[in-house]
Design a protein around this motif. Sequence first.
Motif, PDB file in Angstrom:
ATOM      1  N   ARG A 250      -9.454  -1.365   0.482  1.00  0.00           N
ATOM      2  CA  ARG A 250     -10.596  -2.281   0.659  1.00  0.00           C
ATOM      3  C   ARG A 250     -10.670  -3.299  -0.468  1.00  0.00           C
ATOM      4  O   ARG A 250     -10.937  -4.473  -0.241  1.00  0.00           O
ATOM      5  N   LEU A 251     -10.399  -2.825  -1.683  1.00  0.00           N
ATOM      6  CA  LEU A 251     -10.422  -3.735  -2.839  1.00  0.00           C
ATOM      7  C   LEU A 251      -9.399  -4.855  -2.656  1.00  0.00           C
ATOM      8  O   LEU A 251      -9.717  -6.038  -2.789  1.00  0.00           O
ATOM      9  N   PHE A 252      -8.158  -4.474  -2.306  1.00  0.00           N
ATOM     10  CA  PHE A 252      -7.110  -5.504  -2.198  1.00  0.00           C
ATOM     11  C   PHE A 252      -7.298  -6.370  -0.950  1.00  0.00           C
ATOM     12  O   PHE A 252      -7.010  -7.562  -0.979  1.00  0.00           O
ATOM     13  N   ASN A 253      -7.793  -5.792   0.112  1.00  0.00           N
ATOM     14  CA  ASN A 253      -8.060  -6.614   1.301  1.00  0.00           C
ATOM     15  C   ASN A 253      -9.132  -7.663   1.000  1.00  0.00           C
ATOM     16  O   ASN A 253      -9.069  -8.785   1.480  1.00  0.00           O
ATOM     17  N   ARG A 254     -10.117  -7.250   0.194  1.00  0.00           N
ATOM     18  CA  ARG A 254     -11.193  -8.185  -0.138  1.00  0.00           C
ATOM     19  C   ARG A 254     -10.652  -9.351  -0.971  1.00  0.00           C
ATOM     20  O   ARG A 254     -11.089 -10.477  -0.831  1.00  0.00           O
ATOM     21  N   ALA A 255      -9.673  -9.061  -1.800  1.00  0.00           N
ATOM     22  CA  ALA A 255      -9.127 -10.109  -2.666  1.00  0.00           C
ATOM     23  C   ALA A 255      -8.250 -11.091  -1.882  1.00  0.00           C
ATOM     24  O   ALA A 255      -8.016 -12.208  -2.336  1.00  0.00           O
ATOM     25  N   GLN A 256      -7.759 -10.692  -0.736  1.00  0.00           N
ATOM     26  CA  GLN A 256      -6.842 -11.521   0.062  1.00  0.00           C
ATOM     27  C   GLN A 256      -5.783 -12.203  -0.816  1.00  0.00           C
ATOM     28  O   GLN A 256      -5.738 -13.427  -0.946  1.00  0.00           O
TER      29      GLN A 256
ATOM     30  N   TYR B 121       0.833  -1.210   0.000  1.00  0.00           N
ATOM     31  CA  TYR B 121       0.000   0.000   0.000  1.00  0.00           C
ATOM     32  C   TYR B 121       0.871   1.265   0.000  1.00  0.00           C
ATOM     33  O   TYR B 121       0.564   2.235  -0.683  1.00  0.00           O
ATOM     34  N   ALA B 122       1.963   1.229   0.779  1.00  0.00           N
ATOM     35  CA  ALA B 122       2.840   2.410   0.825  1.00  0.00           C
ATOM     36  C   ALA B 122       3.455   2.638  -0.559  1.00  0.00           C
ATOM     37  O   ALA B 122       3.531   3.772  -1.051  1.00  0.00           O
ATOM     38  N   HIS B 123       3.869   1.528  -1.196  1.00  0.00           N
ATOM     39  CA  HIS B 123       4.480   1.613  -2.533  1.00  0.00           C
ATOM     40  C   HIS B 123       3.452   2.166  -3.543  1.00  0.00           C
ATOM     41  O   HIS B 123       3.739   3.081  -4.314  1.00  0.00           O
ATOM     42  N   MET B 124       2.229   1.620  -3.471  1.00  0.00           N
ATOM     43  CA  MET B 124       1.187   2.053  -4.423  1.00  0.00           C
ATOM     44  C   MET B 124       0.889   3.542  -4.246  1.00  0.00           C
ATOM     45  O   MET B 124       0.785   4.294  -5.214  1.00  0.00           O
ATOM     46  N   GLU B 125       0.778   3.960  -2.978  1.00  0.00           N
ATOM     47  CA  GLU B 125       0.453   5.367  -2.708  1.00  0.00           C
ATOM     48  C   GLU B 125       1.552   6.273  -3.267  1.00  0.00           C
ATOM     49  O   GLU B 125       1.284   7.294  -3.903  1.00  0.00           O
ATOM     50  N   ASP B 126       2.795   5.844  -3.054  1.00  0.00           N
ATOM     51  CA  ASP B 126       3.937   6.627  -3.516  1.00  0.00           C
ATOM     52  C   ASP B 126       3.907   6.766  -5.052  1.00  0.00           C
ATOM     53  O   ASP B 126       4.040   7.869  -5.599  1.00  0.00           O
ATOM     54  N   VAL B 127       3.674   5.627  -5.730  1.00  0.00           N
ATOM     55  CA  VAL B 127       3.668   5.665  -7.201  1.00  0.00           C
ATOM     56  C   VAL B 127       2.498   6.508  -7.706  1.00  0.00           C
ATOM     57  O   VAL B 127       2.647   7.312  -8.625  1.00  0.00           O
ATOM     58  N   LEU B 128       1.333   6.361  -7.075  1.00  0.00           N
ATOM     59  CA  LEU B 128       0.164   7.124  -7.535  1.00  0.00           C
ATOM     60  C   LEU B 128       0.383   8.628  -7.339  1.00  0.00           C
ATOM     61  O   LEU B 128      -0.083   9.441  -8.141  1.00  0.00           O
ATOM     62  N   HIS B 129       1.128   8.988  -6.297  1.00  0.00           N
ATOM     63  CA  HIS B 129       1.498  10.402  -6.136  1.00  0.00           C
ATOM     64  C   HIS B 129       2.431  10.825  -7.261  1.00  0.00           C
ATOM     65  O   HIS B 129       2.255  11.878  -7.874  1.00  0.00           O
ATOM     66  N   LYS B 130       3.440   9.965  -7.535  1.00  0.00           N
ATOM     67  CA  LYS B 130       4.438  10.330  -8.544  1.00  0.00           C
ATOM     68  C   LYS B 130       3.795  10.572  -9.908  1.00  0.00           C
ATOM     69  O   LYS B 130       4.248  11.409 -10.669  1.00  0.00           O
TER      70      LYS B 130
ATOM     71  N   ASN C 106       3.796  -9.665  -4.978  1.00  0.00           N
ATOM     72  CA  ASN C 106       5.089  -9.410  -5.619  1.00  0.00           C
ATOM     73  C   ASN C 106       4.900  -8.988  -7.073  1.00  0.00           C
ATOM     74  O   ASN C 106       5.606  -8.113  -7.575  1.00  0.00           O
ATOM     75  N   ILE C 107       3.903  -9.598  -7.734  1.00  0.00           N
ATOM     76  CA  ILE C 107       3.630  -9.199  -9.130  1.00  0.00           C
ATOM     77  C   ILE C 107       3.174  -7.730  -9.154  1.00  0.00           C
ATOM     78  O   ILE C 107       3.659  -6.925  -9.948  1.00  0.00           O
ATOM     79  N   MET C 108       2.261  -7.380  -8.235  1.00  0.00           N
ATOM     80  CA  MET C 108       1.767  -5.993  -8.189  1.00  0.00           C
ATOM     81  C   MET C 108       2.918  -5.025  -7.942  1.00  0.00           C
ATOM     82  O   MET C 108       2.988  -3.956  -8.538  1.00  0.00           O
ATOM     83  N   ARG C 109       3.846  -5.421  -7.058  1.00  0.00           N
ATOM     84  CA  ARG C 109       4.969  -4.519  -6.771  1.00  0.00           C
ATOM     85  C   ARG C 109       5.897  -4.410  -7.970  1.00  0.00           C
ATOM     86  O   ARG C 109       6.482  -3.353  -8.217  1.00  0.00           O
ATOM     87  N   GLY C 110       5.992  -5.507  -8.726  1.00  0.00           N
ATOM     88  CA  GLY C 110       6.786  -5.476  -9.959  1.00  0.00           C
ATOM     89  C   GLY C 110       6.174  -4.479 -10.941  1.00  0.00           C
ATOM     90  O   GLY C 110       6.890  -3.700 -11.587  1.00  0.00           O
TER      91      GLY C 110
END
Length: 266
Positions: free
Chosen positions: A227-233, A201-210, A240-244
């Motif tokens: 909430r979306l990603f928590n629901r997907a569990q 989440y921290a990585h996603m927030e950072d990229v979305l800001h950038k 790791n794919i998402m972070r890639g």
Amino acid sequence: MKELNYIRVVLVEPTHPGNIGAAARAMGNMGVEQLVLVNPSEFPSPVASARASGADWILENARVCTSLDEALEDCTLVFGTTARMRSIEWPSLDPWSAMENARDRIKDTPVAIVFGRESSGLKNEEMDRCHHLVRIPVNDVFSSLNLGSAVTVMLYELRKGMIVAEQEIDQHSTTDNNLSKPVAKKSRQEFASTGDMQGFYAHMEDVLHKIDFFDGRSTKLMRKLIRLFNRAQPSREEINIMRGILAAVEYREKCRSDSSSSLNSR
Ligand code: SAH
């Protein structure tokens, strides 16, 4: 019921040591041993010990943390309990369905049940760490249970479900030995832990800001994405794919801004 060792009761900023003792007593009754306290006002305390009524081993082994993230770091499934209906629509479950989910997961990894402050419950940022919100369906006009009672009800639901499941397996195996093989467990999937998810989440927030995606709406949008990603569990591999993907977006963004600054400097 060795699986109960995987259940973690987390009390966030409990004010009254008596409630810590009451929670420990309920845990002892239900066979759950992992107690984690996030910034308790007073602990250890003789009042907590007195209210534990003999469940001293739980208090002695209780872990004290300074943040909820620390308490949940290795958990892959987190339930947040609340007396109130929340204005934001959180994915919610009744206590028995929640504990049924917990029962399936504790064969593999730690599962946390989080309880809030006596005065104000859990904050929204704390609910962001939870996959499901659970409300014990008590009287709507008088819905706040004592903290120790809320722990008792949740753990009772868990234990009751485990007893029923064991009885069902026993019944099958005495009535028909060939057909009674318990349904094969789902193949073990390595679920992402709270620590993995917070990093993501921290990585996603950072990229979305950038990439200037937020346009001043970051808190609300981040909460929706969480909430979306928590629901997907997701599994650890999926995270790791998402972070890639995020790293690739960052790289492209960097190349783009490097090339536009070199164009500007010409
Ligand atoms: N005044 C607080 C109530 C806190 S009671 C509020 O409005 O939220 C302390 C904690 O006990 C809650 O944070 C929750 O974890 C648990 N609790 C109390 N009543 C509950 C209920 N009906 N269902 C689920 N959890 C409850």
